[in-house]
Design a protein around this motif. Sequence first.
Motif, PDB file in Angstrom:
ATOM      1  N   ARG A 107      21.599  53.615 -63.281  1.00 40.59           N
ATOM      2  CA  ARG A 107      22.052  53.235 -61.958  1.00 40.59           C
ATOM      3  C   ARG A 107      23.551  53.364 -61.891  1.00 40.59           C
ATOM      4  NH1 ARG A 107      19.446  47.566 -60.394  1.00 40.59           N
ATOM      5  NH2 ARG A 107      17.283  48.183 -60.176  1.00 40.59           N
ATOM      6  N   LYS A 108      24.046  53.559 -60.692  1.00 40.42           N
ATOM      7  CA  LYS A 108      25.495  53.602 -60.503  1.00 40.42           C
ATOM      8  C   LYS A 108      26.075  52.249 -60.894  1.00 40.42           C
ATOM      9  CE  LYS A 108      29.024  54.464 -56.999  1.00 40.42           C
ATOM     10  NZ  LYS A 108      29.296  54.661 -55.561  1.00 40.42           N
ATOM     11  N   MET A 109      27.041  52.254 -61.804  1.00 40.87           N
ATOM     12  CA  MET A 109      27.663  51.000 -62.224  1.00 40.87           C
ATOM     13  C   MET A 109      28.458  50.436 -61.044  1.00 40.87           C
ATOM     14  SD  MET A 109      28.931  52.566 -65.838  1.00 40.87           S
ATOM     15  CE  MET A 109      29.986  51.233 -66.397  1.00 40.87           C
ATOM     16  N   LYS A 110      28.276  49.155 -60.758  1.00 50.36           N
ATOM     17  CA  LYS A 110      28.961  48.533 -59.622  1.00 50.36           C
ATOM     18  C   LYS A 110      30.301  47.956 -60.072  1.00 50.36           C
ATOM     19  CE  LYS A 110      26.925  48.346 -56.241  1.00 50.36           C
ATOM     20  NZ  LYS A 110      26.780  49.457 -55.250  1.00 50.36           N
TER      21      LYS A 110
END
Lengths: 229, 229
Positions: free
Chosen positions: A117-120
């Motif tokens: 997942r895109k790292m937040k």
Amino acid sequence: EILVAVRSSLRKATDLAGRRIIVTAGPTVESIDPVRFISNHSSGLQGYAIASALAARGADVRLVSGPVSLSTPPSVQRINVRTAEEMKAACLEQLPADAAICVAAVSDWRPESVSNRKMKKTADGPPTLMLRENPDILATLSQMAERPTLVVGFAAETDDLRKHAEQKRRRKGCDWLLANDVSKHRFGGHRNQVLFLTETGTEDWPEMNKSALAERLSEQIVAFFQKQG
Amino acid sequence: EILVAVRSSLRKATDLAGRRIIVTAGPTVESIDPVRFISNHSSGLQGYAIASALAARGADVRLVSGPVSLSTPPSVQRINVRTAEEMKAACLEQLPADAAICVAAVSDWRPESVSNRKMKKTADGPPTLMLRENPDILATLSQMAERPTLVVGFAAETDDLRKHAEQKRRRKGCDWLLANDVSKHRFGGHRNQVLFLTETGTEDWPEMNKSALAERLSEQIVAFFQKQG
């Protein structure tokens, strides 16, 4: 005179006939997450010029290429890859080969783990990126049992060019190394200047177009295989 | 009928006359050392399509672009940048502006320190990459005193698209946000599908070409400024 030129051109077109030559080119791209990555500057121009020059001499060229915006040269078989792992695997699949010319700018390191997942962004601040070593394709090809007869590497250095290049040629175990000072020549440009290192000596090649450099290297490769017989 | 078409076309060509619009596009590139960098996937196609569509409507478009292999659309003034810091500075230099459309894939983080020399592989193993936060260009433009009347952001998400997008629009303070699920559409493709979020609601736009999406967004922008009077 025309006959001489035609004969010379025909001879050139078969100089490397029957020789399988692997050429790597372009950067590798190592994902951090689905949107972010680590990479190296590389337009692929020098590697593609070499693939083109070798194919024009009749070689069976297998161009293992990272992502670049260049079209495949005529008569060249191109294998697209992204990561250093993929590039290594693709090179090994092309063996046995008479020669390998490793021009690609391979990432020495890749992220230890890749997030699906895109790292937040979080309040904790930026993450720390743990890296791990990538396979060394030039050293692998130079030192393996099924080694191509001729293994040639490229090295981008920013300081102490000659010293770093000599050390690198010995450490990798390749036959020839072409080293350039990337602090002098901007990436993506059409000109290049290299030190040409072999086991027996070092030549300081003048600055020239990347296609001229590809021609000059091709001539060296032809001479190498002619000596081999 | 021809007259109607010509009139409509002429009207369209001046819909945004006198409006200065900043468009950011492409990736930013954050150096680790002279040969290595961190970046984001971004072809620049969507941002360039939007710049082109707005210029066709007469807007004074300032395209602040990271490195991409695209040519500048007609009547667009392009400012080339590499890093997020440079992109922010270039945007601020274009103020005051009527609108800012932030399409660029800006690196959220950059290496804490940049090495002037190529980092060497050592026996100690790979380095650890300490990162620091980059400026948030969308939030900066949204929240500053000299704020453009209309600020629009793009968001690439891989999960929980609607939730993450709604949170992001509020957090950044932009008027509209176009959010796309990058786990579904490959980077560099010519098609796009977005959620279009405003203060008052969310529209689920169908999948379409990036140029069609640019047209649709342009129509929204024209309508916005017509309402403003």
